[in-house]
Design an enzyme around this catalytic site. Structure first.
Site, mmCIF file in Angstrom:
data_model
loop_
_atom_site.group_PDB
_atom_site.id
_atom_site.type_symbol
_atom_site.label_atom_id
_atom_site.label_comp_id
_atom_site.label_asym_id
_atom_site.label_seq_id
_atom_site.Cartn_x
_atom_site.Cartn_y
_atom_site.Cartn_z
ATOM 1 N N ASN A 154 0.794 -1.247 0.112
ATOM 2 C CA ASN A 154 -0.099 0.028 -0.034
ATOM 3 C C ASN A 154 0.874 1.222 0.164
ATOM 4 O O ASN A 154 1.856 1.246 0.482
ATOM 5 C CB ASN A 154 -0.791 0.111 1.331
ATOM 6 C CG ASN A 154 -2.192 -0.880 1.089
ATOM 7 O OD1 ASN A 154 -2.586 -1.173 -0.137
ATOM 8 N ND2 ASN A 154 -2.500 -1.628 2.184
ATOM 9 N N LYS A 180 -15.619 -4.835 12.241
ATOM 10 C CA LYS A 180 -14.363 -5.617 13.084
ATOM 11 C C LYS A 180 -14.656 -5.769 14.516
ATOM 12 O O LYS A 180 -13.787 -6.293 15.200
ATOM 13 C CB LYS A 180 -13.295 -4.421 12.825
ATOM 14 C CG LYS A 180 -12.934 -4.183 11.293
ATOM 15 C CD LYS A 180 -12.242 -5.376 10.625
ATOM 16 C CE LYS A 180 -11.808 -4.723 9.112
ATOM 17 N NZ LYS A 180 -11.169 -5.816 8.390
ATOM 18 N N LYS A 216 -17.081 -0.503 8.829
ATOM 19 C CA LYS A 216 -16.061 -1.171 9.248
ATOM 20 C C LYS A 216 -15.765 -1.183 10.929
ATOM 21 O O LYS A 216 -15.481 -2.470 11.195
ATOM 22 C CB LYS A 216 -14.768 -0.586 8.724
ATOM 23 C CG LYS A 216 -13.402 -1.022 8.957
ATOM 24 C CD LYS A 216 -12.240 -0.317 8.481
ATOM 25 C CE LYS A 216 -10.919 -1.286 8.575
ATOM 26 N NZ LYS A 216 -9.996 -0.548 8.086
ATOM 27 N N LYS A 241 13.447 -14.949 -9.293
ATOM 28 C CA LYS A 241 12.913 -13.912 -9.891
ATOM 29 C C LYS A 241 12.273 -14.493 -11.129
ATOM 30 O O LYS A 241 12.683 -15.370 -11.906
ATOM 31 C CB LYS A 241 13.787 -12.927 -10.393
ATOM 32 C CG LYS A 241 13.270 -11.798 -11.047
ATOM 33 C CD LYS A 241 14.229 -10.808 -11.711
ATOM 34 C CE LYS A 241 13.977 -9.778 -12.430
ATOM 35 N NZ LYS A 241 14.771 -8.805 -13.127
#
Length: 396
Positions: A208, A340, A336, A286
């Site tokens: 992120n 949660k 949320k 890779k």
């Protein structure tokens, strides 16, 4: 909160010295006795008379003042307080402290003391970022000197950046934390921060766009209120704060393990931008480009750290989540929080146009069972201080 404590305040020679007048006022209001020491350069910015009037006692200035040496020598003076505070700590003062110089009263006290020391650096941003200053800072930290600030902002010289001395209330909080008298003294708080990196192969990963700046600022703010902070951070682009229990992780799985190992805590704040998915078929070598076919990447869901802790047998008294949204911020964040099972959600709009991810400011909404509060756009350090204060109130 500082009743019965004695603080030696060494005022250095910088324009930020004027803030020390308010700091003295706040220290005395908090119950502390202030022993003021001012350097020769410091007298160019504030007068000993104004300092003495606010401190309610004489100001010490000269190493070889025979009257002071007869009544209280520099050795006794260096150990007369519970804490020595240098504000502003100029580049020159930091260099002298790091090198062990003792060529005036202030530096002699700092070298002769056996008490803890806190500095509040203040200087031009180029001086602050100079390699020599950063070397001196590293040496002082290694010597056990605590540091508060500096902040970023407009400089007296007209430039903008890091180097502004911390505000008096920030220094007061750092003093209280150093003396173990802050509102969160005796409390243990967990903070997660930064992104997680989920490997695709040894050189590629899913992540992120998080710098870790807000989580880092929050850990520092909680520390400054006296909390014992466990700081679990992914690979952030900002350095971690001093004075915390640091745990570096890479992946969401590693972060969950570190979080569970830190329990029990009084409060937990999940500011990390954890990747929702990991690569199920990550490989040891890779992946090579193939002109005839694209690589197939299979994703699986990462563990939900916030939800796991909310349902944990060692659930903290207060659990705070973060929600980074790009639309319908309040509605998505409210859902949320319910999904949660956490107490609060700190929600913000991280659309590219806001500049929040990687930026200096943040605009948040604090969502709880009672509803939501809309906070104005603030520097991330100020958001952190406000949230830390609310956490302290909740745990009181």
């Amino acid at each position: 909160m500082l009743a019965g404590k004695r603080v030696t305040l060494i005022i250095g020679g910088g324009i930020a010295a004027y803030k020390c007048l308010d700091l003295i006022r706040q220290l005395r209001r908090a119950g502390a006795e202030v022993i003021p020491v001012i350097t020769r350069a410091g007298t160019e910015f504030v007068t000993p008379l104004s300092v003495a009037a606010l401190a309610g006692t004489q100001v010490y200035q000269n190493l070889f003042d025979l009257k002071d040496e007869a009544e209280m020598g520099h050795i006794q003076l260096s150990r007369a307080a519970d804490l020595l505070v240098v504000a502003p700590a100029t580049a020159d003062m930091m260099a002298k402290m790091a090198g062990g110089h003792a060529d005036d009263l202030a530096t002699t006290l700092l070298l002769a003391t056996d008490k803890p020391v806190l500095i509040a650096p203040a200087m031009n941003l180029r001086m602050w970022t100079h390699a020599a200053t950063q070397r001196n800072l590293a040496q002082l930290r290694a010597d056990g000197v605590a540091v508060v600030g500096p902040n970023s902002g407009d400089m007296a010289c007209g430039e903008y950046g890091p180097g502004r001395m911390a505000e008096p209330d920030e220094i007061l909080a750092a003093i209280a934390a150093r003396l173990g008298t802050g509102p969160l003294a005796g409390k243990r708080v967990l903070v997660t921060s930064g992104p997680t990196h989920e490997p695709i192969d040894p050189v590629r990963y899913i992540a992120n766009r998080s710098s870790g700046a807000q989580g880092t600022a929050l850990a520092a703010a909680l520390r400054d209120l006296g909390a014992e902070v466990v700081f679990v951070t992914g690979p952030a682009t900002v350095p971690p704060p001093d004075g915390v229990h640091l745990h570096r992780v890479e992946t969401a799985g590693e972060m969950l393990l570190a979080v569970e190992a830190a329990l029990p805590v009084d409060a937990a704040v999940f500011a990390a931008a954890v990747a929702d998915w990991r690569v199920e078929n990550d490989v040891a070598q890779k992946i090579k480009k193939n002109a005839h076919a694209l690589p197939e990447i299979k994703l699986s869901e990462n563990p939900d750290i916030l939800k796991t802790v909310c349902a944990h047998a060692k659930r903290p008294r207060l659990v705070v989540g973060f929600a980074a949204e790009t639309e319908n911020v309040i509605a998505h964040a409210t859902a949320k929080r319910q999904r949660k099972g956490c107490d609060w959600i700190v929600a913000n709009d991280v659309s590219p146009a806001t500049g929040i991810m990687g930026g200096a400011n943040n605009t948040v909404h604090l969502i709880s069972e009672a509803g939501h509060e809309d906070w104005p756009s603030l520097p991330k350090q100020e958001v952190a201080r406000r949230l830390a204060a609310r956490i302290a109130e909740a745990l009181a």
